[in-house]
Enzyme design. Structure first.
Site, mmCIF file in Angstrom:
data_model
loop_
_atom_site.group_PDB
_atom_site.id
_atom_site.type_symbol
_atom_site.label_atom_id
_atom_site.label_comp_id
_atom_site.label_asym_id
_atom_site.label_seq_id
_atom_site.Cartn_x
_atom_site.Cartn_y
_atom_site.Cartn_z
ATOM 1 N N PHE A 1 -4.234 3.523 14.830
ATOM 2 C CA PHE A 1 -4.509 4.552 13.842
ATOM 3 C C PHE A 1 -5.693 4.067 13.011
ATOM 4 O O PHE A 1 -5.921 2.860 12.908
ATOM 5 C CB PHE A 1 -3.299 4.783 12.925
ATOM 6 C CG PHE A 1 -2.306 5.767 13.486
ATOM 7 C CD1 PHE A 1 -1.565 5.458 14.616
ATOM 8 C CD2 PHE A 1 -2.124 7.015 12.887
ATOM 9 C CE1 PHE A 1 -0.662 6.364 15.147
ATOM 10 C CE2 PHE A 1 -1.228 7.929 13.416
ATOM 11 C CZ PHE A 1 -0.495 7.603 14.545
ATOM 12 N N ASP B 1 -4.685 -6.035 5.096
ATOM 13 C CA ASP B 1 -5.742 -6.822 5.732
ATOM 14 C C ASP B 1 -5.740 -8.266 5.255
ATOM 15 O O ASP B 1 -6.146 -9.163 5.978
ATOM 16 C CB ASP B 1 -7.108 -6.191 5.433
ATOM 17 C CG ASP B 1 -7.291 -4.876 6.183
ATOM 18 O OD1 ASP B 1 -6.817 -4.794 7.331
ATOM 19 O OD2 ASP B 1 -7.879 -3.923 5.625
ATOM 20 N N LYS C 1 -14.257 1.639 15.154
ATOM 21 C CA LYS C 1 -13.026 0.838 15.081
ATOM 22 C C LYS C 1 -12.394 0.719 16.469
ATOM 23 O O LYS C 1 -11.886 -0.327 16.844
ATOM 24 C CB LYS C 1 -12.054 1.517 14.105
ATOM 25 C CG LYS C 1 -10.953 0.630 13.614
ATOM 26 C CD LYS C 1 -10.189 1.268 12.453
ATOM 27 C CE LYS C 1 -10.891 1.058 11.127
ATOM 28 N NZ LYS C 1 -10.149 1.640 10.001
ATOM 29 N N PRO D 1 -3.741 -11.642 10.498
ATOM 30 C CA PRO D 1 -4.074 -11.386 11.909
ATOM 31 C C PRO D 1 -4.163 -9.894 12.146
ATOM 32 O O PRO D 1 -3.425 -9.120 11.523
ATOM 33 C CB PRO D 1 -2.880 -11.985 12.666
ATOM 34 C CG PRO D 1 -1.771 -12.046 11.669
ATOM 35 C CD PRO D 1 -2.420 -12.230 10.321
ATOM 36 N N ASP D 2 -5.060 -9.470 12.996
ATOM 37 C CA ASP D 2 -5.164 -8.051 13.348
ATOM 38 C C ASP D 2 -4.256 -7.815 14.555
ATOM 39 O O ASP D 2 -4.557 -8.231 15.678
ATOM 40 C CB ASP D 2 -6.618 -7.682 13.659
ATOM 41 C CG ASP D 2 -6.778 -6.172 13.799
ATOM 42 O OD1 ASP D 2 -5.906 -5.531 14.433
ATOM 43 O OD2 ASP D 2 -7.767 -5.635 13.271
ATOM 44 N N ILE D 3 -3.130 -7.157 14.308
ATOM 45 C CA ILE D 3 -2.106 -7.006 15.349
ATOM 46 C C ILE D 3 -2.634 -6.127 16.476
ATOM 47 O O ILE D 3 -2.500 -6.445 17.660
ATOM 48 C CB ILE D 3 -0.812 -6.419 14.728
ATOM 49 C CG1 ILE D 3 -0.390 -7.283 13.541
ATOM 50 C CG2 ILE D 3 0.296 -6.341 15.766
ATOM 51 C CD1 ILE D 3 0.642 -6.647 12.642
ATOM 52 N N LYS E 1 -11.769 -2.913 18.045
ATOM 53 C CA LYS E 1 -10.410 -3.432 18.260
ATOM 54 C C LYS E 1 -10.042 -3.481 19.738
ATOM 55 O O LYS E 1 -9.085 -4.143 20.110
ATOM 56 C CB LYS E 1 -9.412 -2.571 17.503
ATOM 57 C CG LYS E 1 -9.720 -2.489 16.003
ATOM 58 C CD LYS E 1 -8.501 -2.658 15.166
ATOM 59 C CE LYS E 1 -8.851 -2.543 13.692
ATOM 60 N NZ LYS E 1 -7.762 -2.974 12.835
ATOM 61 N N ASN F 1 0.850 -1.187 0.000
ATOM 62 C CA ASN F 1 0.000 0.000 0.000
ATOM 63 C C ASN F 1 0.886 1.238 0.000
ATOM 64 O O ASN F 1 2.107 1.143 0.021
ATOM 65 C CB ASN F 1 -0.960 -0.026 1.196
ATOM 66 C CG ASN F 1 -0.217 -0.077 2.511
ATOM 67 O OD1 ASN F 1 0.517 0.844 2.853
ATOM 68 N ND2 ASN F 1 -0.390 -1.160 3.239
#
Ligand code: CTP
Length: 400
Positions: free
Chosen positions: A324, A276, A338, A304-306, A342, A208
């Protein structure tokens, strides 16, 4: 006070050198010991006798001085100080330091040292504005040289503009600040930064547009407040800051492993733009066209969502977890959702729509979302956003 601190003071050749005599007196009043180094050009403006008399120490001016080398070699001289201050830092001294030249005592000391260096530029306005000096300045900044001034104003040469050496009081304040333990001293802060690269095959990847600029600025700002910083970075386009522990990773899964290995931390800030999804059917060899005209079908698996993993880890969770949120529409609503999803403490939300120029740019306009609600900050340089955020983190940890 500067009691017990030793300042190696390199006096360059400029008319502002006379102000350095006053600086020496003030440093000694504050309890510092001053080891003076006078360049040949510096000695055209102030005499070794006046410098030695004010410093109360011998003036060093020769690279190859047998007596000095026998007593204390130039390498040791460069390292025996707590801080090296170059004042006035002439265009020539800055150029030598930026290029890593070692052709006289001053430049050799600057190359041989492992001590922090502070430069106080002083030169004619045109020399200051010349692209060569500005290039050298950028290099020196990258080398973590601290800069004081220059000031704007009337110059001895009759011109007006930036280039005047900072006043002794300002130099003294900067020197004292350099020795002040920051509010994050003894704290460990983890920062993730940059994009991740998710391989398609050994030569191709999905990435990205994140440059890593905001995460890098934040790590530097936290370091400046005295924190021990672990900086877990994907392949960013800006170099990592000096003085932090850098862990380089490529993929989201590597980043998660590096983050887990770096814990425990007092605070963790997740500024990375993590992919993602990764390619589930990444090829072990370079994918080739098979002549049929059919494009390969990539299958994706969720990474995985760190941030969520660390936010929800229970025992060992950092006291403050900051995420962020890169959004392109309804920023506050999405970012607020979010934060809840999270489980982090704060979300720093920004609008990364292409027209904002934020992703990959030098500025950022953020909204800080916490349990206190949403706080909109003005559009600021990423460095300034970083400083403000670091100060908020320090305040939060201070009261934790
Ligand atoms: N993040 C993370 N690990 C991931 C994805 C995101 O740690 N796999 C972190 C980012 O570092 C950032 C925050 O989560 O701090 C939000 O990232 P963002 O890309 O805005 O959110 P997404 O999780 O991608 O959510 P959405 O798809 O809804 O935008």
């Amino acid at each position: 006070m500067l009691t017990g601190k030793r300042i190696l003071l390199v006096i360059g050749g400029g008319i502002a050198a006379y102000k350095v005599l006053e600086l020496i007196r003030r440093l000694r009043d504050r309890g510092a010991a001053v080891t003076p180094v006078l360049t040949r050009a510096g000695a055209e403006f102030v005499t070794p006798l006046s410098v030695a008399a004010l410093a109360g120490e011998k003036v060093h001016d020769q690279l190859f001085d047998l007596t000095t080398e026998a007593e204390m070699g130039h390498i040791q001289l460069s390292r025996s100080a707590d801080l090296i201050v170059v004042a006035p830092a002439t265009a020539d001294l800055m150029a030598k330091a930026a290029q890593g030249r070692a052709e006289d005592l001053a430049s050799t000391l600057l190359l041989a040292t492992d001590t922090p260096v502070m430069m106080v530029p002083a030169m004619n306005v045109r020399m200051w504005q010349h692209p060569a000096t500005q290039r050298n300045l950028a290099v020196l900044r990258g080398d973590e040289v601290r800069l004081v001034g220059p000031d704007d104003g009337a110059m001895a040469c009759g011109e007006f503009g930036p280039g005047r050496m900072a006043e002794p009081a300002a130099i003294l304040a900067a020197i004292e600040a350099a020795f002040t333990a920051g509010p994050l001293a003894g704290r460990h802060v983890l920062v993730t930064s940059g994009p991740t690269h998710e391989p398609i095959d050994p030569v191709r990847y999905i990435a990205n547009r994140s440059s890593g600029a905001q995460g890098t600025a934040l790590a530097a700002a936290l370091r400046d407040l005295g924190a021990k910083v672990t900086f877990v970075t994907g392949p960013a386009s800006v170099p990592p800051p000096a003085g932090v522990d850098v862990v380089r990773v490529e993929t989201a899964r590597d980043m998660l492993a590096a983050v887990q290995a770096a814990l425990p931390a007092d605070a963790a800030v997740f500024a990375a733009a993590v992919a993602d999804w990764r390619v589930a059917n990444a090829a072990g060899q370079k994918m080739k066209k098979d002549g049929s005209g059919r494009a390969p079908a990539l299958e994706f698996a969720e990474n995985p969502d760190i941030l969520a993993t660390v936010s929800r880890m229970g025992a060992g969770r950092p006291g403050l977890v900051v995420g962020f949120a890169a959004e392109t529409e309804t920023v506050v609503a999405h970012a607020t959702a979010k934060r809840a999803r999270k489980g982090c403490d704060w979300i720093v939300a920004n609008d990364v729509s292409p027209e904002t120029g934020i992703m990959g740019g030098a500025e950022n306009a953020v909204v800080l979302i916490s349990d206190q609600g949403a706080e909109t900050w003005p559009r600021l340089a990423k460095d300034e956003v970083a400083r403000r955020l670091a100060a908020r983190i320090a305040a939060a940890l201070g009261t934790a």
